[in-house]
Design an enzyme around this catalytic site. Structure first.
Site, PDB file in Angstrom:
ATOM      1  N   CYS A  50      -2.487   0.363  -7.427  1.00 54.66           N
ATOM      2  CA  CYS A  50      -3.582   0.658  -6.498  1.00 54.66           C
ATOM      3  C   CYS A  50      -3.542   2.147  -6.119  1.00 54.66           C
ATOM      4  CB  CYS A  50      -3.447  -0.203  -5.241  1.00 54.66           C
ATOM      5  SG  CYS A  50      -4.818   0.013  -4.072  1.00 54.66           S
ATOM      6  N   ASP A  52      -3.935   3.298  -3.294  1.00 50.88           N
ATOM      7  CA  ASP A  52      -3.440   3.413  -1.917  1.00 50.88           C
ATOM      8  C   ASP A  52      -2.336   4.479  -1.798  1.00 50.88           C
ATOM      9  OD1 ASP A  52      -1.902   2.773   0.563  1.00 50.88           O
ATOM     10  OD2 ASP A  52      -3.290   1.072   0.658  1.00 50.88           O
ATOM     11  N   ARG A  54      -0.049   4.793   0.154  1.00 51.32           N
ATOM     12  CA  ARG A  54       1.269   4.288   0.576  1.00 51.32           C
ATOM     13  C   ARG A  54       2.058   3.678  -0.573  1.00 51.32           C
ATOM     14  NH1 ARG A  54      -1.411   0.533   5.003  1.00 51.32           N
ATOM     15  NH2 ARG A  54      -2.783   0.309   3.195  1.00 51.32           N
ATOM     16  N   HIS A 106      -0.131  -4.588  -4.173  1.00 48.23           N
ATOM     17  CA  HIS A 106       0.656  -4.462  -2.931  1.00 48.23           C
ATOM     18  C   HIS A 106       0.056  -5.355  -1.862  1.00 48.23           C
ATOM     19  CE1 HIS A 106      -2.143  -1.755  -0.617  1.00 48.23           C
ATOM     20  NE2 HIS A 106      -2.611  -1.553  -1.830  1.00 48.23           N
ATOM     21  N   CYS A 109      -3.369  -4.852   0.866  1.00 46.25           N
ATOM     22  CA  CYS A 109      -4.310  -4.005   0.129  1.00 46.25           C
ATOM     23  C   CYS A 109      -5.694  -4.062   0.808  1.00 46.25           C
ATOM     24  CB  CYS A 109      -4.416  -4.485  -1.316  1.00 46.25           C
ATOM     25  SG  CYS A 109      -5.512  -3.474  -2.330  1.00 46.25           S
TER      26      CYS A 109
HETATM   27 CO    CO Z   1      -4.577  -1.406  -2.338  1.00 44.09          CO
END
Ligand code: CO
Length: 226
Positions: A50, A52, A54, A106, A109
């Site tokens: 992803c 993301d 993080r 993750h 998400c």
């Molecule tokens: Co995500």
């Protein structure tokens, strides 16, 4: 341009400074690092994860530059007509000869949560529709999870499992297996709250393993397992 305007211009100098410090730190440990890396890359792994912020692929598996080939998009989705993702996969498998493809989702998400709740945000709704298709495909199993956050996390897991199957179904992976090139596809999920990866027990190294591994991964997701 007046000096006052210049002073207000947003600057990213702090990132450039941080980059200098990063490069110097690596050179102190290994003076030839960048010279050596600039000549060739030979990563053994392709990471599909992803976008993301993080979930920084290299960092969470402790790999330095040069070791991980990476494709990231919102909600780590593998669509058979996504030329971008397919190109990364083909380059990784046919040119770099990676031995492993890791699909890593993750928990928590945002893309999956939006898909779960039907919340509209714009153009991305069309992309996240792919996750909604998975939600509908597994609606019975999702309904068994009472808590809304847990249910969204279950969809995060199911999304990884379905995307692993998509990877295994691409002409790229099927052709590699056909010519007996060593290539294993894995499904993992990452916990934002503890920094830990979890193997979703979907690991396929040939076409025959895809169906059995898919069933095994779904079985391993029984609510009692949480
Ligand atoms: Co995500």
């Amino acid at each position: 341009m007046p000096a006052a305007t210049l002073a207000r211009m947003p600057s990213l100098d702090h990132l450039i400074r941080s980059n200098r410090e990063w490069a110097q730190k690596i050179l102190r440990q290994d003076p030839e690092f960048f010279i050596r890396l600039s000549k060739q890359q030979s990563p053994r792994y392709l990471w599909i994860g992803c976008s993301d912020s993080r979930v920084p692929a290299n960092e969470i598996v402790g790999l330095p530059p040069g070791e991980l080939f990476v494709h990231r998009n919102v909600a780590n989705i593998v669509v058979h007509t996504d030329l971008n993702c397919l190109t990364v996969m083909q380059f990784a498998v046919d040119v770099l000869k990676v031995e492993h493809i890791i699909v890593c989702g993750h928990y928590g998400c945002t893309g999956v949560r939006l898909a779960m709740s039907n919340e509209r945000i714009g153009l991305s709704d069309n992309w996240l529709r792919h996750v909604q298709d998975i939600r509908e495909q597994h609606s019975a199993s999702l309904l068994q999870v009472q808590d809304a956050a847990d249910r969204a996390n279950r969809l995060c897991e199911l999304n990884v499992i379905e995307q692993v199957t998509h990877v295994c179904q691409t002409s790229i992976v099927l052709d590699a297996w056909e010519r007996h090139q060593p290539l294993t596809v894995h499904g993992w999920i990452y916990g934002l709250n503890n920094g830990l990866l979890r193997d979703l027990k979907y690991t396929a190294s040939n076409p025959g393993e895809v169906v059995s591994e898919y069933s095994q991964a779904l079985t391993a997701l029984l609510p009692a397992d949480r």
